[in-house]
Design a protein around this motif. Structure first.
Motif, PDB file in Angstrom:
ATOM      1  N   MET A  13       0.807  -1.216   0.000  1.00  0.00           N
ATOM      2  CA  MET A  13       0.000   0.000   0.000  1.00  0.00           C
ATOM      3  C   MET A  13       0.843   1.271   0.000  1.00  0.00           C
ATOM      4  SD  MET A  13      -3.006  -1.172   2.652  1.00  0.00           S
ATOM      5  CE  MET A  13      -3.873   0.368   2.456  1.00  0.00           C
ATOM      6  N   LEU A  14       2.055   1.176   0.581  1.00  0.00           N
ATOM      7  CA  LEU A  14       2.840   2.410   0.737  1.00  0.00           C
ATOM      8  C   LEU A  14       3.872   2.610  -0.359  1.00  0.00           C
ATOM      9  CD1 LEU A  14       3.504   2.481   4.590  1.00  0.00           C
ATOM     10  CD2 LEU A  14       1.700   3.629   3.286  1.00  0.00           C
ATOM     11  N   HIS A  15       4.312   1.556  -0.983  1.00  0.00           N
ATOM     12  CA  HIS A  15       5.445   1.681  -1.890  1.00  0.00           C
ATOM     13  C   HIS A  15       5.071   1.540  -3.356  1.00  0.00           C
ATOM     14  CE1 HIS A  15       8.457   1.808   1.290  1.00  0.00           C
ATOM     15  NE2 HIS A  15       7.663   0.975   1.942  1.00  0.00           N
ATOM     16  N   THR A  16       3.810   1.430  -3.702  1.00  0.00           N
ATOM     17  CA  THR A  16       3.410   1.336  -5.096  1.00  0.00           C
ATOM     18  C   THR A  16       2.468   2.482  -5.432  1.00  0.00           C
ATOM     19  OG1 THR A  16       3.564  -1.056  -4.923  1.00  0.00           O
ATOM     20  CG2 THR A  16       2.413  -0.171  -6.843  1.00  0.00           C
ATOM     21  N   PRO A  17       2.778   3.303  -6.464  1.00  0.00           N
ATOM     22  CA  PRO A  17       1.921   4.434  -6.796  1.00  0.00           C
ATOM     23  C   PRO A  17       0.560   3.969  -7.296  1.00  0.00           C
ATOM     24  CG  PRO A  17       3.578   4.080  -8.498  1.00  0.00           C
ATOM     25  CD  PRO A  17       3.934   3.181  -7.369  1.00  0.00           C
ATOM     26  N   GLY A  18      -0.467   4.794  -7.063  1.00  0.00           N
ATOM     27  CA  GLY A  18      -1.792   4.528  -7.591  1.00  0.00           C
ATOM     28  C   GLY A  18      -2.536   3.440  -6.847  1.00  0.00           C
ATOM     29  N   VAL A  19      -2.073   3.047  -5.623  1.00  0.00           N
ATOM     30  CA  VAL A  19      -2.746   1.985  -4.907  1.00  0.00           C
ATOM     31  C   VAL A  19      -4.105   2.452  -4.393  1.00  0.00           C
ATOM     32  CG1 VAL A  19      -1.681   2.578  -2.707  1.00  0.00           C
ATOM     33  CG2 VAL A  19      -2.524   0.277  -3.086  1.00  0.00           C
ATOM     34  N   LEU A  20      -5.063   1.577  -4.445  1.00  0.00           N
ATOM     35  CA  LEU A  20      -6.386   1.861  -3.915  1.00  0.00           C
ATOM     36  C   LEU A  20      -6.534   1.159  -2.580  1.00  0.00           C
ATOM     37  CD1 LEU A  20      -8.587   1.375  -7.118  1.00  0.00           C
ATOM     38  CD2 LEU A  20      -7.635   3.493  -6.206  1.00  0.00           C
ATOM     39  N   SER A  21      -7.120   1.837  -1.615  1.00  0.00           N
ATOM     40  CA  SER A  21      -7.281   1.268  -0.292  1.00  0.00           C
ATOM     41  C   SER A  21      -8.155   0.024  -0.350  1.00  0.00           C
ATOM     42  CB  SER A  21      -7.891   2.308   0.646  1.00  0.00           C
ATOM     43  OG  SER A  21      -8.220   1.716   1.878  1.00  0.00           O
ATOM     44  N   SER A  57     -10.942  -8.783 -18.292  1.00  0.00           N
ATOM     45  CA  SER A  57      -9.979  -9.081 -19.349  1.00  0.00           C
ATOM     46  C   SER A  57      -8.889  -8.022 -19.481  1.00  0.00           C
ATOM     47  CB  SER A  57     -10.713  -9.250 -20.682  1.00  0.00           C
ATOM     48  OG  SER A  57     -11.388  -8.042 -21.036  1.00  0.00           O
ATOM     49  N   SER A  58      -9.121  -6.835 -18.893  1.00  0.00           N
ATOM     50  CA  SER A  58      -8.110  -5.773 -18.972  1.00  0.00           C
ATOM     51  C   SER A  58      -7.130  -5.804 -17.800  1.00  0.00           C
ATOM     52  CB  SER A  58      -8.797  -4.402 -19.026  1.00  0.00           C
ATOM     53  OG  SER A  58      -9.456  -4.121 -17.788  1.00  0.00           O
ATOM     54  N   LEU A  59      -7.357  -6.702 -16.870  1.00  0.00           N
ATOM     55  CA  LEU A  59      -6.480  -6.784 -15.689  1.00  0.00           C
ATOM     56  C   LEU A  59      -5.252  -7.637 -15.994  1.00  0.00           C
ATOM     57  CD1 LEU A  59      -9.213  -7.484 -12.953  1.00  0.00           C
ATOM     58  CD2 LEU A  59      -8.392  -5.265 -13.783  1.00  0.00           C
ATOM     59  N   PHE A  60      -4.231  -7.494 -15.156  1.00  0.00           N
ATOM     60  CA  PHE A  60      -3.079  -8.399 -15.247  1.00  0.00           C
ATOM     61  C   PHE A  60      -2.477  -8.601 -13.861  1.00  0.00           C
ATOM     62  CE2 PHE A  60      -1.131  -4.234 -15.714  1.00  0.00           C
ATOM     63  CZ  PHE A  60       0.091  -4.328 -15.054  1.00  0.00           C
ATOM     64  N   TRP A  61      -1.650  -9.666 -13.739  1.00  0.00           N
ATOM     65  CA  TRP A  61      -1.055 -10.058 -12.458  1.00  0.00           C
ATOM     66  C   TRP A  61       0.465  -9.874 -12.484  1.00  0.00           C
ATOM     67  CZ3 TRP A  61      -3.958 -12.019  -8.364  1.00  0.00           C
ATOM     68  CH2 TRP A  61      -5.267 -12.416  -8.636  1.00  0.00           C
ATOM     69  N   THR A  62       1.019  -9.593 -11.295  1.00  0.00           N
ATOM     70  CA  THR A  62       2.477  -9.613 -11.114  1.00  0.00           C
ATOM     71  C   THR A  62       2.816 -10.406  -9.848  1.00  0.00           C
ATOM     72  OG1 THR A  62       2.525  -7.556  -9.814  1.00  0.00           O
ATOM     73  CG2 THR A  62       2.804  -7.369 -12.214  1.00  0.00           C
ATOM     74  N   GLY A 106      -1.714  -0.209 -14.934  1.00  0.00           N
ATOM     75  CA  GLY A 106      -0.643  -0.629 -14.032  1.00  0.00           C
ATOM     76  C   GLY A 106      -0.881  -0.303 -12.578  1.00  0.00           C
ATOM     77  N   HIS A 107      -1.991   0.366 -12.275  1.00  0.00           N
ATOM     78  CA  HIS A 107      -2.284   0.699 -10.889  1.00  0.00           C
ATOM     79  C   HIS A 107      -2.701  -0.550 -10.111  1.00  0.00           C
ATOM     80  CE1 HIS A 107      -3.291   5.091 -12.252  1.00  0.00           C
ATOM     81  NE2 HIS A 107      -1.983   4.841 -12.216  1.00  0.00           N
ATOM     82  N   ILE A 108      -2.290  -0.617  -8.848  1.00  0.00           N
ATOM     83  CA  ILE A 108      -2.626  -1.773  -8.017  1.00  0.00           C
ATOM     84  C   ILE A 108      -4.089  -1.697  -7.586  1.00  0.00           C
ATOM     85  CG2 ILE A 108      -2.206  -2.885  -5.790  1.00  0.00           C
ATOM     86  CD1 ILE A 108       0.690  -2.112  -6.012  1.00  0.00           C
ATOM     87  N   LEU A 109      -4.778  -2.803  -7.796  1.00  0.00           N
ATOM     88  CA  LEU A 109      -6.144  -2.906  -7.312  1.00  0.00           C
ATOM     89  C   LEU A 109      -6.221  -3.689  -6.003  1.00  0.00           C
ATOM     90  CD1 LEU A 109      -7.979  -3.689 -10.682  1.00  0.00           C
ATOM     91  CD2 LEU A 109      -7.691  -1.473  -9.548  1.00  0.00           C
ATOM     92  N   ALA A 110      -5.416  -4.739  -5.878  1.00  0.00           N
ATOM     93  CA  ALA A 110      -5.416  -5.554  -4.658  1.00  0.00           C
ATOM     94  C   ALA A 110      -4.123  -6.355  -4.602  1.00  0.00           C
ATOM     95  CB  ALA A 110      -6.626  -6.486  -4.632  1.00  0.00           C
ATOM     96  N   GLY A 111      -3.773  -6.808  -3.426  1.00  0.00           N
ATOM     97  CA  GLY A 111      -2.536  -7.584  -3.247  1.00  0.00           C
ATOM     98  C   GLY A 111      -2.709  -8.678  -2.219  1.00  0.00           C
ATOM     99  N   SER A 112      -1.884  -9.677  -2.327  1.00  0.00           N
ATOM    100  CA  SER A 112      -1.872 -10.792  -1.383  1.00  0.00           C
ATOM    101  C   SER A 112      -0.434 -11.257  -1.210  1.00  0.00           C
ATOM    102  CB  SER A 112      -2.742 -11.947  -1.901  1.00  0.00           C
ATOM    103  OG  SER A 112      -2.689 -13.055  -1.030  1.00  0.00           O
ATOM    104  N   CYS A 113      -0.113 -11.828  -0.060  1.00  0.00           N
ATOM    105  CA  CYS A 113       1.228 -12.358   0.199  1.00  0.00           C
ATOM    106  C   CYS A 113       1.172 -13.871   0.223  1.00  0.00           C
ATOM    107  CB  CYS A 113       1.763 -11.839   1.531  1.00  0.00           C
ATOM    108  SG  CYS A 113       2.258 -10.110   1.483  1.00  0.00           S
ATOM    109  N   LEU A 114       2.044 -14.490  -0.513  1.00  0.00           N
ATOM    110  CA  LEU A 114       2.122 -15.943  -0.548  1.00  0.00           C
ATOM    111  C   LEU A 114       3.277 -16.405   0.338  1.00  0.00           C
ATOM    112  CD1 LEU A 114       1.772 -16.603  -4.398  1.00  0.00           C
ATOM    113  CD2 LEU A 114      -0.020 -16.101  -2.714  1.00  0.00           C
ATOM    114  N   TYR A 115       3.003 -17.374   1.193  1.00  0.00           N
ATOM    115  CA  TYR A 115       4.023 -17.956   2.051  1.00  0.00           C
ATOM    116  C   TYR A 115       4.164 -19.420   1.667  1.00  0.00           C
ATOM    117  CZ  TYR A 115       3.284 -13.685   4.644  1.00  0.00           C
ATOM    118  OH  TYR A 115       3.172 -12.370   4.991  1.00  0.00           O
ATOM    119  N   VAL A 116       5.282 -19.736   1.032  1.00  0.00           N
ATOM    120  CA  VAL A 116       5.477 -21.079   0.495  1.00  0.00           C
ATOM    121  C   VAL A 116       6.684 -21.714   1.188  1.00  0.00           C
ATOM    122  CG1 VAL A 116       5.807 -22.481  -1.563  1.00  0.00           C
ATOM    123  CG2 VAL A 116       4.583 -20.301  -1.718  1.00  0.00           C
ATOM    124  N   GLY A 117       6.481 -22.858   1.795  1.00  0.00           N
ATOM    125  CA  GLY A 117       7.568 -23.532   2.491  1.00  0.00           C
ATOM    126  C   GLY A 117       7.198 -24.952   2.810  1.00  0.00           C
TER     127      GLY A 117
END
Length: 394
Positions: A13-21, A57-62, A106-117
């Motif tokens: 939320m703090l380090h990516t421009p254009g983030v939506l709450s 269809s206009s969205l993309f993932w990173t 390129g604006h962030i709409l939502a985010g999630s953290c993956l913990y893989v181990g």
């Protein structure tokens, strides 16, 4: 784990421009912050609010800032785009991998953290020691290949063997990541059962239980007051003295000591194991005119009647001293050839005998040192006698 998740979301939320709450619910990723085994397959979906006027269809993932190929996407509905990640590798960072859904700009709409181990394996190599009987410290190592790439918590547990309540160690050290010290309510003459439990969100494991008596794992502070000095003008000897560890002076134990020494310009230590329980020792067979560094350490044997040897202390701080410079055994003279041959034979025999004595006098045995000193006196007397015989008469 919650604190780590918060860090991941705050980072997004703090380090990516254009983030939506996320509180506006314009977009949501499901599942949110999953914990997965290595090799798993994850299908995540990004749902956008219809009022946002954005087609899926206009969205993309990173993932960690790198765009994911469109072949991994699937449009589930006009407002829902999924991505499938197969054969997940371990998380690259302990704060989780960032899976982010973007709009076409390129604006962030939502985010999630993956913990893989992986679930933890049982901790191994647990060892314990007591510093001057005042505490009990145990260390261990993670099982298997080590850390599981997701947050794993280790808990040292202990209890009196035949009675008593199970307790948890509280004083975990930062200098040693896998160790903890029990510093209060310790019982002597009573065996403890001690083990370590490892847990994370994928499972838990416990180490083997070890049983010990604190008196059997005592280690001390290093000996104090270590001093090194010359032995008169004997060019190949140094005298070492020290004091017993202060904290154990009042305990019923016999100390066993070791000495090690090295040349000033060398990193190779020579260890003497035959020092015994005395607090002084003489080093023999040294190089003349040379600086030596000396250290001493202690092992408490039979403390309070324990039949087991304790644990060696750390080495004392290095103490330096130099041996005297060597003087020539024979001074120049005008002896005849026959006299010179005789003296040469005598010198050779003395050298051989001297080497034998040095070999057998090596160490800290009082008997061997007495023999060595007697031989040195004899050699010096022989030296004076030969000088008087060989000197010209007036």
């Amino acid at each position: 784990m919650k604190g780590v998740l918060d860090i991941c979301l705050v980072f997004l939320m703090l380090h990516t421009p254009g983030v939506l709450s996320l509180s506006t619910h314009v977009a949501v990723i499901y599942p949110q912050d999953p914990v997965l085994r290595m090799g798993s397959t994850l299908t995540a979906s990004c749902w956008v609010h219809p009022d946002l006027g954005v087609h899926a269809s206009s969205l993309f993932w990173t993932l960690n800032g790198q765009p994911l190929p469109g072949s991994m996407y699937r449009v589930l509905s006009p407002t829902n785009l999924s991505v499938t990640l197969a054969g997940l590798n371990a998380s690259r960072q302990t704060s989780g991998d960032n899976l982010v859904c973007h709009n076409h700009k390129g604006h962030i709409l939502a985010g999630s953290c993956l913990y893989v181990g992986m679930p933890p394996e049982k901790p191994v190599n647990m060892t314990c020691w007591s510093r001057n009987t005042k505490d009990l410290t145990c260390s261990w190592a993670p099982g298997g290949k080590g850390e599981t790439n997701i947050s794993t918590q280790y808990t040292l547990k202990y209890k009196l063997r035949w009675y008593g309540k199970e307790k948890e160690c509280e004083d975990y050290t930062h200098t040693q990541p896998y160790s903890c010290s029990i510093t209060r309510d310790l019982h002597l003459f009573t065996p403890y059962e001690i083990w370590v439990e490892a847990s994370n969100q994928l499972g838990r494991a416990a180490s083997d239980v070890i049983t010990l008596d604190i008196l059997d794992v005592v280690t001390t502070d290093p000996p104090s007051g270590v001093s090194v000095s010359r032995v008169g003008q004997l060019e190949d000897q140094l005298s070492v003295r020290w004091e017993a560890p202060p904290a154990l002076k009042d305990f019923l134990f016999q100390a066993k000591y070791q000495i090690r020494y090295r040349l000033e310009d060398s990193q190779d230590w020579k260890v003497m194991d035959d020092v015994g329980n005395q607090t002084s020792c003489r080093l023999a067979g040294l190089r003349p005119g040379t600086v030596y560094f000396v250290q001493v350490r202690c092992n408490p044997v039979g403390i309070y009647g324990s039949r087991k040897a304790g644990i060696w202390s750390e080495w004392s701080h290095p103490t330096a001293a130099s041996t005297p410079h060597s003087e020539r055994l024979m001074s120049g003279s005008c002896d005849s050839k026959s006299s010179g041959d005789s003296n040469s034979t005598l010198r050779r025999e003395l050298k051989q005998f001297f080497g034998w004595v040095r070999k057998h006098a090596y160490g800290c045995s009082s008997m061997s040192m007495k023999l060595y000193d007697q031989w040195r006196v004899l050699m010096q007397k022989s030296h004076k006698t030969r000088n008087q015989v060989g000197s010209p008469r007036g």
